[in-house]
Design an enzyme around this catalytic site. Structure first.
Site, PDB file in Angstrom:
ATOM      1  N   TYR A 156      46.250  34.540  37.339  1.00  0.00           N
ATOM      2  CA  TYR A 156      46.043  34.437  38.788  1.00  0.00           C
ATOM      3  C   TYR A 156      44.551  34.447  39.130  1.00  0.00           C
ATOM      4  CZ  TYR A 156      46.969  35.336  43.765  1.00  0.00           C
ATOM      5  OH  TYR A 156      47.040  35.245  45.136  1.00  0.00           O
ATOM      6  N   LYS A 160      42.433  31.406  40.932  1.00  0.00           N
ATOM      7  CA  LYS A 160      41.758  31.598  42.219  1.00  0.00           C
ATOM      8  C   LYS A 160      40.238  31.441  42.091  1.00  0.00           C
ATOM      9  CE  LYS A 160      45.421  32.313  44.724  1.00  0.00           C
ATOM     10  NZ  LYS A 160      45.782  31.379  45.824  1.00  0.00           N
TER      11      LYS A 160
END
Length: 248
Positions: A156, A160
Site C-alpha cells: 500500500y 501511494k
C-alpha cells in the site's frame, strides 16, 4: 450557482467512504458526477440516489480501474454521452496488509494494480480528451503512508508513494495545456477501511495525530473540491496532506 456548474466529473471508487464524500461534494456544487465502482453496485447506486435526492445529478458506472481496456471503454462512453470530462478524481484503492516476509506476490501485485496502475490507466485515458479541451483538473488520492511508510503495508505504501511520483510527472507534462494534476494525502480517516482496526491499534494511531482525532471523509472532500476549483488554477504537482498533523 455552484462552483462546478456545467462540469462533468469522474470519481473512481466512489461507492463508499472518501470517494462517496467527494462525489457528493462535487455534485452539491453543480457537477454531473460519474460514480465509478468495481464491485459494490448497491453502494454506488445509493451514492447516486443520495446525490439526486439532494438535487444533484449523477450516474453509476462499473469498471475495474486496473483493466486498461475497461477504463478506455468507460472514458469513451462518458465522452460520447456527456461530451467531456472536466474533473478526474483517482480515488479507487484496496489494501492487502501484512508483514513483508509473509506477503504473497498476489497481495503485492493486486494492490499495485488497483492503486497505482489504476491511477495511471485513468489519467492516461482521460488526459487524452483534456489535452484536446486544453483544460482539466486531475486529483489523485495518495496517503500519509505514501510519505512516511508504515509497517505491514509495504504494498500500500509503495502504491501511494508511486501515485505521488506519477502526480508530479504528469503535472509537468500537462501544465502547458491548462491541466493541473495534484494529490491529496489523507491520514487515518474514519471509513470502512479503518473500522476493522482494533481499539489497541486505534489508540496507537491517535498518539501520532497532533489534532487528536481521526479525519472525516468530508475533510478529504474539502481539499479535493478546492484543488478542482478555479481558485487552484495556479497549483499543480503538489501533495496536500490532510492528516491532522501526522506528517509534520
Amino acid at each position: 450557482m455552484g462552483k462546478f456548474d456545467n462540469k462533468v466529473a469522474l470519481v473512481t471508487g466512489a461507492g463508499r467512504g472518501i470517494g462517496a464524500a467527494i462525489a457528493k461534494g462535487l455534485a452539491k456544487e453543480g457537477a454531473f458526477v460519474i460514480v465509478n465502482y468495481s464491485g459494490n453496485a448497491e453502494a454506488a447506486n445509493e451514492t447516486v440516489k443520495e446525490i439526486e435526492n439532494a438535487g444533484g445529478s449523477a450516474a453509476a458506472y462499473k469498471c475495474g480501474v486496473q483493466d486498461s481496456e475497461a477504463v478506455k471503454k468507460m472514458t469513451e462512453y462518458i465522452i460520447e454521452k456527456y461530451k467531456k470530462i472536466d474533473i478526474l478524481v483517482n480515488n479507487a484503492g484496496i489494501t492487502r496488509d501484512g508483514l513483508m516476509l509473509r506477503m504473497s506476490d498476489e497481495d503485492f501485485d493486486s494492490v499495485i494494480a488497483v492503486n497505482l496502475k489504476g491511477t495511471f490507466n485513468c489519467t492516461r485515458s482521460v488526459s487524452r480528451y483534456m489535452l484536446k479541451q486544453r483544460s482539466g483538473k486531475i486529483i489523485n488520492i495518495s496517503s500519509v503512508v505514501g510519505i512516511c511508510g508504515n509497517a505491514g503495508q509495504v504494498n500500500y505504501s509503495a502504491s501511494k508513494a508511486g501515485i505521488i511520483g506519477l502526480t508530479k510527472s504528469a503535472a509537468k507534462e500537462f501544465a502547458s495545456r491548462g491541466i493541473t494534476v495534484n494529490a491529496v494525502a489523507p491520514g487515518y480517516v474514519d471509513t470502512d477501511m479503518t473500522k476493522v482496526l482494533s481499539d489497541e491499534v486505534k489508540n496507537e494511531i491517535m498518539k501520532a495525530i497532533p489534532a487528536g482525532r481521526m479525519g472525516k471523509a468530508q475533510d478529504i472532500s474539502n481539499a479535493v473540491l478546492f484543488l478542482a476549483s478555479e481558485e487552484a488554477e495556479y497549483i499543480t504537482g503538489q501533495v496536500i496532506s490532510v492528516d491532522g498533523g501526522m506528517n509534520i
